[in-house]
Design an enzyme around this catalytic site. Sequence first.
Site, short mmCIF file in Angstrom:
data_model
loop_
_atom_site.label_atom_id
_atom_site.label_comp_id
_atom_site.label_asym_id
_atom_site.label_seq_id
_atom_site.Cartn_x
_atom_site.Cartn_y
_atom_site.Cartn_z
N TYR A 16 -8.67 60.31 62.37
CA TYR A 16 -8.06 60.32 63.71
C TYR A 16 -7.69 61.73 64.17
CZ TYR A 16 -7.22 55.47 62.27
OH TYR A 16 -7.35 54.20 61.80
N TYR A 144 -4.03 45.54 66.31
CA TYR A 144 -4.88 46.44 65.53
C TYR A 144 -5.37 45.67 64.30
CZ TYR A 144 -6.58 50.08 62.49
OH TYR A 144 -7.38 50.82 61.66
N ASP A 238 -3.23 38.30 60.46
CA ASP A 238 -3.54 39.55 59.76
C ASP A 238 -2.21 40.13 59.27
OD1 ASP A 238 -4.14 42.08 58.97
OD2 ASP A 238 -5.30 42.64 60.75
N LYS A 267 -3.09 46.93 52.38
CA LYS A 267 -1.96 47.87 52.42
C LYS A 267 -1.09 47.80 51.15
CE LYS A 267 -2.53 49.97 56.47
NZ LYS A 267 -2.88 49.24 57.69
C1 LIG Z 1 -4.27 49.00 58.32
C2 LIG Z 1 -4.61 47.70 58.93
C3 LIG Z 1 -5.92 47.19 58.92
C4 LIG Z 1 -7.08 47.97 58.36
O1 LIG Z 1 -6.95 48.23 57.00
P1 LIG Z 1 -7.83 49.41 56.34
O2 LIG Z 1 -7.55 49.28 54.88
O3 LIG Z 1 -7.35 50.69 56.93
O4 LIG Z 1 -9.25 49.13 56.68
C5 LIG Z 1 -6.14 45.95 59.48
N1 LIG Z 1 -5.14 45.23 60.01
C6 LIG Z 1 -3.87 45.68 60.04
C7 LIG Z 1 -2.80 44.82 60.63
C8 LIG Z 1 -3.56 46.93 59.52
O5 LIG Z 1 -2.31 47.39 59.58
#
Ligand SMILES: *Cc1c(COP(=O)(O)O)cnc(C)c1O
Length: 418
Positions: A16, A144, A238, A267
Site C-alpha cells: 500500500y 474489507y 468474515d 490474523k
Molecule cells: C486482513 C483481512 C483480510 C485479508 O487477510 P490477508 O491475510 O491479508 O489476506 C480479510 N478480511 C478481513 C476482515 C481482514 O481484516
Amino acid sequence: MPDWLKTGWRHVWLPYAQMQTAPLPAAVVRTLGSKIFLADGKVLVDGTASWWTACHGYNHPHIKQEVAAQLEAMPHVMFGGLAHEQAYRLATRLAGLMPPGLERVFFTDSGSVAVEVAIKIAVQSRLNKGERGRNKILAFSGGYHGDTIGTMAICDPDEGMHSLFTGLLPEHPVIALPRDAASIAAFDAFLESNAHRLAAIITEPLVQGAGGMILHEPEVLRRLRRAADRYGLSLIFDEIFTGFGRTGTMFAYQQADVAPDIITLSKALTGGTLPLAATIASAALFSDFLSDDPQHALMHGPTFMANAMGCAAANASLDLFETEPRVAQAGRIEAQLMAELAECRALPDVVDVRVKGAIGVVQLAKIADPAGLRGRFIEQGVWVKPFGNVVYLTPALTISEDELTQLTGAIRSVLGAV
Ligand SMILES: *Cc1c(COP(=O)(O)O)cnc(C)c1O
C-alpha cells in the site's frame, strides 16, 4: 541505518505504498511482548499487534516451544493424501468454538484466500444442486475482505478500487449495511428484486476493520440472518479481524447470538506467528458437495495448506486462550481505552472517538500526511500506524496497563500538537 536496509531498499516493494515518496521503514531487530526493538536502539510500544495478529504479544514462550518442536519433527507435508495431527486436532478444536453446525474446516494460508474459498463454497453449493445464475455475493460499503482480485470485488468500492479495475474484477452488489430506517428499506428492496441472483451475504461482524474501524450493532447481524433465511442465502461472517477476543468475546458472532453458515478466520489464528487461515462451513453446505460426481468436489488446494508449523502455532494459541484470561483482558483494555481516549474528543480535527473491545479509534476529519504522523508517533516511542482518516489502537491482549497508557498518551500528545 543497517546495510541490509540500505541495499535491500532498492529491491523491495512495500504494501500500500507510493514508493516514490514512501519514507524508509523503521528497521526492527527483535520483538518481545508488546515491545518492538529497533536497529537504532529505540524501543517502541506496539499499538497494532502487527496488523492485529499478535494477540498474546510477541514471542510467547508457549507458542515458540510448540513451533520449535513441530519444526524438529516435521515442518510441512502436503495435505492432499497425507495427514498430520496438528491440523486434525486444530480442525476439531476450531469446530468446537463455532456455533452449532459449523463443523467443516478448510485450511488456507491467508485471509484473502480464506474468503475466496468461502465465496467458492457458497456459489458451488448452488451449482452442485443444479441452481444456475446464483453467483453474486451481497457485500457492504465500508467492508474489507482482502486484496486478491476476487475479494477486492466484495470490498467497499473505493477500498477495492472498483472503478479503476473495472473489467478485471467480478461484479458484485455492494450496498449500505442495514442499520437505520433508510438503509434497512434499501436493503429490503434490494433483496426483493435481486435475491434470486445471490448465493450469499458477507460481512465483518460488529466491526468493519480495514475499511475504517466502523462499528455496528448486533441487531444488524440478526437482520442479515433473518434476510438470509427468508431468501435462502448463505450468510458469511468474515471474523478475520474480529476473531480471537478482539471485540471482547472470543468471536463477534457471539454478541449477536447469530450463527452464520460460514466463518473465515486468520490474523490472530496463530497468535501472529505464522501465516494460516481457515474457512469453516456448516454441515449443510458441506453436504452439498457430497456426490457421485467428482466435479462436485470443492476445487481448491493451496500448496502450503494446513502447514504443520502454522497449525502447531494455532493449537498453542488456543491453549493460551484456554489457560490465560485473554477475553477478560480485552474487557480491561476496553475500559482503559474508553477512559484514556475520551479526552481526544476535544482535540483539533477529531470527529469521533470510539471503542469496542480491544479496539480504540480516534477518527479525524482528514489525515493529510499519515507517514509524517507515523514518524511523530515513533518519536514518542510508540508504533501506531494511522490509515484513511483514523488513528487506532489494537494492542496485544496481554499489553500492560502502563504500556497502554503510553500508547493513549502518545495519541493525545501527537494529535494535540497537530
Ligand atoms: C486482513 C483481512 C483480510 C485479508 O487477510 P490477508 O491475510 O491479508 O489476506 C480479510 N478480511 C478481513 C476482515 C481482514 O481484516
